[in-house]
Design an enzyme around this catalytic site. Structure first.
Site, PDB file in Angstrom:
ATOM      1  N   LYS A 187       0.808  -1.228   0.000  1.00  0.00           N
ATOM      2  CA  LYS A 187       0.000   0.000   0.000  1.00  0.00           C
ATOM      3  C   LYS A 187       0.833   1.264   0.000  1.00  0.00           C
ATOM      4  O   LYS A 187       0.400   2.300  -0.492  1.00  0.00           O
ATOM      5  CB  LYS A 187      -0.971   0.012   1.199  1.00  0.00           C
TER       6      LYS A 187
ATOM      7  N   LYS B 139      -5.647 -11.456  -5.265  1.00  0.00           N
ATOM      8  CA  LYS B 139      -6.818 -11.819  -4.446  1.00  0.00           C
ATOM      9  C   LYS B 139      -8.026 -10.930  -4.783  1.00  0.00           C
ATOM     10  O   LYS B 139      -7.855  -9.782  -5.207  1.00  0.00           O
ATOM     11  CB  LYS B 139      -6.485 -11.765  -2.954  1.00  0.00           C
TER      12      LYS B 139
ATOM     13  N   LYS C  12     -11.893  -5.510  -2.262  1.00  0.00           N
ATOM     14  CA  LYS C  12     -12.988  -4.534  -2.266  1.00  0.00           C
ATOM     15  C   LYS C  12     -12.619  -3.336  -3.113  1.00  0.00           C
ATOM     16  O   LYS C  12     -13.483  -2.635  -3.620  1.00  0.00           O
ATOM     17  CB  LYS C  12     -13.224  -4.031  -0.835  1.00  0.00           C
TER      18      LYS C  12
HETATM   19  P1  TYM Z   1     -10.693  -6.832   5.508  1.00  0.00           P
HETATM   20  O1  TYM Z   1     -11.734  -5.851   5.890  1.00  0.00           O
HETATM   21  O2  TYM Z   1      -9.802  -6.504   4.363  1.00  0.00           O
HETATM   22  O3  TYM Z   1     -11.350  -8.224   5.189  1.00  0.00           O
HETATM   23  C1  TYM Z   1     -12.287  -8.824   6.067  1.00  0.00           C
HETATM   24  C2  TYM Z   1     -12.035 -10.317   6.128  1.00  0.00           C
HETATM   25  O4  TYM Z   1     -12.136 -10.904   4.826  1.00  0.00           O
HETATM   26  C3  TYM Z   1     -10.973 -11.674   4.551  1.00  0.00           C
HETATM   27  N1  TYM Z   1     -10.679 -11.578   3.103  1.00  0.00           N
HETATM   28  C4  TYM Z   1     -10.603 -12.629   2.288  1.00  0.00           C
HETATM   29  N2  TYM Z   1     -10.740 -13.946   2.493  1.00  0.00           N
HETATM   30  C5  TYM Z   1     -10.630 -14.760   1.432  1.00  0.00           C
HETATM   31  N3  TYM Z   1     -10.386 -14.322   0.164  1.00  0.00           N
HETATM   32  C6  TYM Z   1     -10.244 -13.011  -0.092  1.00  0.00           C
HETATM   33  N4  TYM Z   1     -10.021 -12.596  -1.326  1.00  0.00           N
HETATM   34  C7  TYM Z   1     -10.343 -12.100   0.995  1.00  0.00           C
HETATM   35  N5  TYM Z   1     -10.261 -10.735   1.092  1.00  0.00           N
HETATM   36  C8  TYM Z   1     -10.471 -10.447   2.388  1.00  0.00           C
HETATM   37  C9  TYM Z   1      -9.880 -11.030   5.376  1.00  0.00           C
HETATM   38  O5  TYM Z   1      -8.822 -11.934   5.622  1.00  0.00           O
HETATM   39  C10 TYM Z   1     -10.621 -10.665   6.628  1.00  0.00           C
HETATM   40  O6  TYM Z   1     -10.724 -11.780   7.491  1.00  0.00           O
HETATM   41  N6  TYM Z   1      -7.095  -6.129   8.908  1.00  0.00           N
HETATM   42  C11 TYM Z   1      -8.381  -6.749   8.667  1.00  0.00           C
HETATM   43  C12 TYM Z   1      -9.469  -6.280   9.597  1.00  0.00           C
HETATM   44  C13 TYM Z   1      -9.152  -6.359  11.062  1.00  0.00           C
HETATM   45  C14 TYM Z   1      -9.183  -7.529  11.857  1.00  0.00           C
HETATM   46  C15 TYM Z   1      -8.845  -7.105  13.161  1.00  0.00           C
HETATM   47  C16 TYM Z   1      -9.443  -8.878  11.583  1.00  0.00           C
HETATM   48  C17 TYM Z   1      -8.820  -5.306  11.864  1.00  0.00           C
HETATM   49  N7  TYM Z   1      -8.632  -5.773  13.125  1.00  0.00           N
HETATM   50  C18 TYM Z   1      -8.770  -8.009  14.244  1.00  0.00           C
HETATM   51  C19 TYM Z   1      -9.373  -9.772  12.664  1.00  0.00           C
HETATM   52  C20 TYM Z   1      -9.032  -9.353  13.955  1.00  0.00           C
HETATM   53  C21 TYM Z   1      -8.831  -6.414   7.249  1.00  0.00           C
HETATM   54  O7  TYM Z   1      -8.403  -5.448   6.661  1.00  0.00           O
HETATM   55  O8  TYM Z   1      -9.813  -7.218   6.775  1.00  0.00           O
END
Ligand code: TYM
Length: 331
Positions: free
Chosen positions: A112, A194, A197
């Protein structure tokens, strides 16, 4: 023994089937027999600039989607991160116990920031705020997609480091929970990256609120290859393998059986069936979402969730402050 589960999703719009299969579906399953806490991580979302009105809308969108996929607020705590001050407070304490070297090795930061000197500092310390989210609730299990593996490892390293210095039970050392099938769903138009969003092309993903015609178009146009054989081989056939993964994650059918069922039938028939399966699975989610997104009930759930989350967070912060010698100890 009951385990404590914590996870979060960023309110950035376009929540897609990757988020669903990698994370949200696990959130629902884990409610049986565990104590679950699910957060909408809005403070993570502002590491890159956001339109305030849109952010507020996205927070409620994700909250409504949590409930629509089956998170049950009677059993699980559902809340918004910025409504619990303990997250930012604990993040500072953890920042003082993390190394700049380990943060600069985080692949998400490298992707990023791309070496840009004016990348926000929040992007650099993002994984620390995530560690704070998890450690604040003494979580045992963290269900996430495997793109978050490195962040979970860092959380564990910091927890162990603090425990070694300040007492073995300062923090619970959490474990990530990744699904084998669906741990990483790839982009439909570029299956080597991957599903995300933020990708520009809407045909790269299927959002949970897409209607039947959009789902069909995205799947029928998904990038495959020219040999016409339905076979799981992520290195040589990333597009077809991704579609097989999605099929298996939605139906529970082992990939080998699907390969046999479509042997010699070409991609068209498989894609058509897959589009129908995805549409049938998402339709009820869309329906419930529409019912609750603008309801007072949703606001009540989040208010109640923040109260319950704050009660746990305050206990952890008291313990952390005592261990570190912060404050007078009498407040
Ligand atoms: P975020 O908001 O990008 O994504 C939310 C969840 O979706 C999963 N994910 C995927 N799984 C499979 N294939 C994909 N293409 C894919 N894209 C996203 C992510 O692994 C995530 O589980 N940093 C985290 C949010 C966060 C968090 C936390 C998670 C902040 N604090 C504490 C767990 C515990 C994030 O940006 O997820």
């Amino acid at each position: 023994m009951t385990k404590r589960v914590f996870s979060g999703v960023q309110p950035t719009g376009n929540i897609h089937i990757g988020n669903y299969l990698g994370a949200l579906a696990q959130f629902v399953q884990l409610q049986d027999g565990n104590e679950c806490i699910y957060c909408i991580v809005d403070m993570h979302a502002i590491t890159l600039p956001k339109n305030p009105g849109e952010l507020r809308g996205n927070i409620l969108d994700v909250a409504a989607l949590y409930l629509a996929v089956g998170v049950d607020p009677a059993r699980s705590v559902v809340f918004v991160q910025s409504e619990v001050p303990g997250h930012a407070e604990l993040a500072w304490v953890l920042m003082c116990n993390a190394y700049t070297g380990e943060l600069s090795r985080m692949t998400q930061f490298k992707d990023k920031s791309r070496g840009n000197e004016s990348a926000p500092a929040g992007l650099f310390v993002y994984p620390i705020l995530m560690a704070a989210d998890i450690l604040l609730y003494d979580a045992d299990i963290v269900p996430v997609g495997n793109d978050q593996k490195q962040h979970i490892e860092l959380t564990r390293d910091i927890a162990v480091r603090v425990n070694n210095k300040y007492g073995p039970d300062t923090f619970v050392v959490p474990e990530g929970r990744f699904l084998k099938e669906g741990a990483r769903i790839m982009s439909l138009d570029d299956p080597t990256s991957k599903m995300s969003k933020s990708a520009e092309s809407p045909l790269s993903r299927i959002s949970l609120l897409d209607d039947a015609s959009v789902i069909k178009k995205a799947i029928m146009r998904a990038t495959t290859d020219s040999d016409g054989e339905i076979r799981f081989d992520p290195d040589r056939k990333p597009g077809v393998s991704n579609l097989l993964t999605i099929h298996s994650a939605f139906t529970g059918t082992p990939i080998a059986r699907t390969e046999r069922a479509y042997s010699g039938r070409g991609y068209g028939a498989f894609k058509k069936d897959l589009a129908e399966i995805v549409e049938t699975s998402l339709a009820p989610i869309r329906g419930t979402y529409e019912e609750i997104r603008y309801s007072e009930e949703l606001i009540r759930v989040l208010k109640d969730g923040a109260e319950r989350a704050n009660a746990i967070a305050e206990r952890t912060m008291k313990r952390v402050k005592d261990r570190f010698g912060l404050g007078t100890g009498r407040a």
